[in-house]
Design an enzyme around this catalytic site. Structure first.
Site, mmCIF file in Angstrom:
data_model
loop_
_atom_site.group_PDB
_atom_site.id
_atom_site.type_symbol
_atom_site.label_atom_id
_atom_site.label_comp_id
_atom_site.label_asym_id
_atom_site.label_seq_id
_atom_site.Cartn_x
_atom_site.Cartn_y
_atom_site.Cartn_z
ATOM 1 N N ARG A 34 0.818 -1.219 0.000
ATOM 2 C CA ARG A 34 0.000 0.000 0.000
ATOM 3 C C ARG A 34 0.853 1.271 0.000
ATOM 4 O O ARG A 34 0.449 2.285 -0.559
ATOM 5 C CB ARG A 34 -0.931 -0.052 1.225
ATOM 6 C CG ARG A 34 -1.894 1.125 1.364
ATOM 7 C CD ARG A 34 -2.886 0.857 2.487
ATOM 8 N NE ARG A 34 -3.539 2.055 2.957
ATOM 9 C CZ ARG A 34 -4.715 2.520 2.508
ATOM 10 N NH1 ARG A 34 -5.361 1.869 1.574
ATOM 11 N NH2 ARG A 34 -5.243 3.613 2.995
ATOM 12 N N ILE A 60 -6.909 8.096 -1.135
ATOM 13 C CA ILE A 60 -6.852 6.634 -1.148
ATOM 14 C C ILE A 60 -7.723 6.192 0.025
ATOM 15 O O ILE A 60 -7.610 6.721 1.134
ATOM 16 C CB ILE A 60 -5.398 6.107 -1.024
ATOM 17 C CG1 ILE A 60 -5.358 4.568 -0.941
ATOM 18 C CG2 ILE A 60 -4.673 6.702 0.168
ATOM 19 C CD1 ILE A 60 -3.918 4.000 -1.014
ATOM 20 N N SER A 61 -8.637 5.241 -0.216
ATOM 21 C CA SER A 61 -9.603 4.846 0.807
ATOM 22 C C SER A 61 -8.928 4.177 1.999
ATOM 23 O O SER A 61 -7.863 3.569 1.880
ATOM 24 C CB SER A 61 -10.636 3.889 0.211
ATOM 25 O OG SER A 61 -11.297 4.495 -0.870
ATOM 26 N N GLN A 62 -9.618 4.270 3.137
ATOM 27 C CA GLN A 62 -9.185 3.600 4.373
ATOM 28 C C GLN A 62 -9.096 2.078 4.115
ATOM 29 O O GLN A 62 -9.962 1.515 3.436
ATOM 30 C CB GLN A 62 -10.262 3.889 5.415
ATOM 31 C CG GLN A 62 -10.053 3.291 6.770
ATOM 32 C CD GLN A 62 -11.330 3.402 7.609
ATOM 33 O OE1 GLN A 62 -12.434 3.483 7.078
ATOM 34 N NE2 GLN A 62 -11.158 3.383 8.902
ATOM 35 N N PRO A 63 -8.086 1.408 4.670
ATOM 36 C CA PRO A 63 -7.945 -0.039 4.445
ATOM 37 C C PRO A 63 -9.231 -0.828 4.758
ATOM 38 O O PRO A 63 -9.615 -1.707 3.988
ATOM 39 C CB PRO A 63 -6.815 -0.433 5.409
ATOM 40 C CG PRO A 63 -5.992 0.807 5.549
ATOM 41 C CD PRO A 63 -6.951 1.951 5.462
#
Ligand code: SAH
Length: 215
Positions: A34, A60-63
């Site tokens: 990531r 970038i989206s949260q995991p």
């Protein structure tokens, strides 16, 4: 940095503990680097429990959100997936390991170019990316077994519902620009069922069948 340890810790504390159970999703998120997808200088924060800026006002989206949406797609390895909102390309990389082929559309050209370069460096060969308005889908390769939209829509774009195959699953955040519900749409034997899987916050989906602009 020991990236692998950071990834394992991310998966345990942010995903497993919050109920993500799909082994394929967990395994893939233990593997995909990531930190290569975040903006330069932000690498050390890449495995934190949050979204991060990637430039152009996008994130970038949260995991956890990546895991939740991917799990909802119920991938078995043989699917053709359409993704709207490539952004950093991180979600694209995850999908490429769990599906047969990924088609991804990003509205902002500079992000498209960067995502393409990172994904090429990682050697992913089953991904096609283009720049454009994803709200109208990608007619050329329809129907798709799965569709994932990673920007917030005012309503489900009709073109995407049309391009979803039967059987098929689509995941799309729907709501206002400040708050959405994660909507899961399942097509099966000519019937469409819809359920909401909780609140989420995404940047707006801007396009012909989305918002006319960001407010
Ligand atoms: N999955 C990505 C999320 C990026 S944020 C990641 O984790 O990195 C959402 C992205 O959707 C932004 O990059 C934004 O530019 C893009 N987007 C917004 N409207 C779009 C549209 N109509 N078509 C394609 N991409 C769009």
């Amino acid at each position: 940095m020991d990236w692998e340890s950071l990834r394992n810790e991310m998966v345990e504390t942010q995903l497993v503990r919050r109920g993500i159970t799909d082994e394929g999703v967990l395994e893939t998120m233990r593997e995909v680097p990531r930190h290569l997808f975040v903006a330069p200088g932000m690498e050390s924060r890449a495995y934190g429990d949050h979204a991060l800026p990637i430039g152009e006002g996008q994130t970038i989206s949260q995991p956890f959100m990546v895991a939740l949406m991917t799990q909802a797609l119920e991938l078995t390895g043989s699917e053709r997936v359409l993704e709207i909102g490539t952004g950093s390309g991180y979600q694209t990389a995850i999908l490429s390991k769990l599906a047969e082929q990924v088609f991804s559309i990003e509205r902002v050209e500079s992000l498209t170019a960067r995502a393409r370069a990172v994904l090429e460096d990682l050697g992913a060969s089953n991904i096609a990316i283009r720049s454009g308005d994803g709200t109208i889908g990608w007619k050329e390769f329809e129907p798709y077994d799965r569709i994932i939209v990673t920007a917030g829509a005012p309503e489900v774009p009709p073109s995407l519902e049309e391009q979803l195959g039967d059987p098929g699953i689509m995941v799309v955040p729907v709501g206002s620009q400040g708050l959405q519900q994660l909507r899961i749409i399942v097509k099966s034997e000519g019937e469409v069922s819809v359920r909401d899987a909780g609140g989420c916050v995404f940047v707006p989906l801007v396009g012909r069948e989305g918002w006319s602009k960001e407010t």
